[in-house]
Write an enzyme that holds these catalytic residues in place. Sequence first.
Site, PDB file in Angstrom:
ATOM      1  NE  ARG A  37      -2.019 -27.454 -69.951  1.00  0.00           N
ATOM      2  CZ  ARG A  37      -2.064 -28.782 -70.088  1.00  0.00           C
ATOM      3  NH1 ARG A  37      -1.209 -29.389 -70.860  1.00  0.00           N
ATOM      4  NH2 ARG A  37      -2.961 -29.506 -69.437  1.00  0.00           N
ATOM      5  CG  HIS A  67       5.645 -37.047 -65.730  1.00  0.00           C
ATOM      6  ND1 HIS A  67       6.360 -35.959 -66.167  1.00  0.00           N
ATOM      7  CD2 HIS A  67       5.902 -38.037 -66.629  1.00  0.00           C
ATOM      8  CE1 HIS A  67       7.011 -36.288 -67.289  1.00  0.00           C
ATOM      9  NE2 HIS A  67       6.750 -37.545 -67.588  1.00  0.00           N
ATOM     10  CE1 TYR A  70       5.289 -34.480 -69.846  1.00  0.00           C
ATOM     11  CE2 TYR A  70       3.207 -33.337 -70.202  1.00  0.00           C
ATOM     12  CZ  TYR A  70       3.917 -34.509 -70.031  1.00  0.00           C
ATOM     13  OH  TYR A  70       3.260 -35.702 -70.046  1.00  0.00           O
ATOM     14  CG  HIS A 107      10.650 -35.776 -69.977  1.00  0.00           C
ATOM     15  ND1 HIS A 107       9.755 -35.233 -70.859  1.00  0.00           N
ATOM     16  CD2 HIS A 107      10.037 -36.885 -69.473  1.00  0.00           C
ATOM     17  CE1 HIS A 107       8.655 -35.968 -70.888  1.00  0.00           C
ATOM     18  NE2 HIS A 107       8.790 -36.968 -70.042  1.00  0.00           N
ATOM     19  CD  GLU A 143       9.279 -40.739 -69.575  1.00  0.00           C
ATOM     20  OE1 GLU A 143       9.013 -39.874 -68.708  1.00  0.00           O
ATOM     21  OE2 GLU A 143       8.454 -41.127 -70.414  1.00  0.00           O
ATOM     22  CG  ASP A 177       7.561 -43.745 -72.636  1.00  0.00           C
ATOM     23  OD1 ASP A 177       7.208 -44.298 -73.696  1.00  0.00           O
ATOM     24  OD2 ASP A 177       6.893 -42.853 -72.084  1.00  0.00           O
ATOM     25  CG  HIS A 180       9.433 -41.752 -74.744  1.00  0.00           C
ATOM     26  ND1 HIS A 180       9.602 -41.126 -73.533  1.00  0.00           N
ATOM     27  CD2 HIS A 180       8.293 -41.229 -75.272  1.00  0.00           C
ATOM     28  CE1 HIS A 180       8.625 -40.258 -73.337  1.00  0.00           C
ATOM     29  NE2 HIS A 180       7.811 -40.308 -74.372  1.00  0.00           N
ATOM     30  CG  HIS A 214       5.995 -43.772 -68.441  1.00  0.00           C
ATOM     31  ND1 HIS A 214       6.629 -42.563 -68.574  1.00  0.00           N
ATOM     32  CD2 HIS A 214       5.337 -43.733 -67.246  1.00  0.00           C
ATOM     33  CE1 HIS A 214       6.378 -41.828 -67.492  1.00  0.00           C
ATOM     34  NE2 HIS A 214       5.602 -42.518 -66.671  1.00  0.00           N
ATOM     35  CG  ASP A 227       7.119 -38.268 -76.971  1.00  0.00           C
ATOM     36  OD1 ASP A 227       6.329 -39.211 -76.752  1.00  0.00           O
ATOM     37  OD2 ASP A 227       7.500 -37.494 -76.081  1.00  0.00           O
ATOM     38  CG  HIS A 229       2.578 -41.439 -75.416  1.00  0.00           C
ATOM     39  ND1 HIS A 229       2.540 -41.175 -74.076  1.00  0.00           N
ATOM     40  CD2 HIS A 229       3.873 -41.284 -75.777  1.00  0.00           C
ATOM     41  CE1 HIS A 229       3.747 -40.857 -73.647  1.00  0.00           C
ATOM     42  NE2 HIS A 229       4.577 -40.911 -74.660  1.00  0.00           N
ATOM     43  CD  GLU A 259       3.621 -41.279 -69.389  1.00  0.00           C
ATOM     44  OE1 GLU A 259       4.352 -41.739 -70.285  1.00  0.00           O
ATOM     45  OE2 GLU A 259       3.963 -40.369 -68.636  1.00  0.00           O
TER      46      GLU A 259
HETATM   47 ZN   LIG Z   1       6.524 -41.515 -70.506  1.00  0.00          ZN
HETATM   48 ZN   LIG Z   2       7.428 -38.445 -69.448  1.00  0.00          ZN
END
Ligand SMILES: [Zn+2]
Ligand SMILES: [Zn+2]
Length: 280
Positions: A37, A67, A70, A107, A143, A177, A180, A214, A227, A229, A259
Amino acid sequence: MTAFGMHLSVAGGLPKAVTRAIELGCDGFQVFARNPRSMRAKPLEPEQVAAFRHAREEAGMWPVVVHVNYLVNVATPKEELYDLSCDVLGDELARAQAIGADIVVMHPGHHLGTGIDEAITRVAAAIDRAYEQSDSQVTLCIENMAGAGTEVGRTFAELKQIIDSCRHGDLLGVCFDTCHAFAAGYDVATPEGLDATLDEISSTVGLQRVKMVHANDAMGTLGSGKDRHHNIGKGNIGLRGFTEILSRPAMARLPFILETPVNSPEDQERDLAAIRSCVP
Ligand SMILES: [Zn+2]
Ligand SMILES: [Zn+2]
């Protein structure tokens, strides 16, 4: 034998992730190597790195996946964020190399209205820059994305374009993924839809480029672009969908990393058991 694992917290230090993976019975796992973050990060502590490498080795964990943060957006036309994103991506690659990770997942980012082609040029340049800055040799998997808004990477053709535009293409792979893909309109929940998806992967990036899965169930409907999950077996892909996916040799040879949402500690164990129950 398919390797199964999940994204795990590094709260309490990196080596704690290995402890959690052992407790859950994972074969491998995924972590963040920086605060997800924030674009700022403290350097890794050498003792933590050594303890992590040792614990991971002892436990025989494979794969270890990092990963990328973000907030990184290497598709952005905003210069300041782009430069910072390149630096952070380089740092992620360097950290992954330092801790002995097998794969870094990123990403492709959001182009914010400039169009896909321009964005792909920026993404590829950022990847090259990150490798040159970090001197890392760790595989970087791009991804596939749900394709919400101006998100790059909704199709495997876009991922191929990125890989083909990089000088370091030999170090690149794809992370598939399932949530996704479903949200992007690839019907991985049915045998016919999965066939069509795998055919499209074959004719674009190639199945050999796919290095990991994923495994996430999908809350949104097919092609919704959402998106979101869901826990394994509770969404629109379902246990039948994952059983079909795991019946394909091209998929079953890959590590499956979950995830899925963790609302209670039992969720992790339950999801891991659920995905393993899908091995035909
Ligand atoms: Zn993913
Ligand atoms: Zn991801």
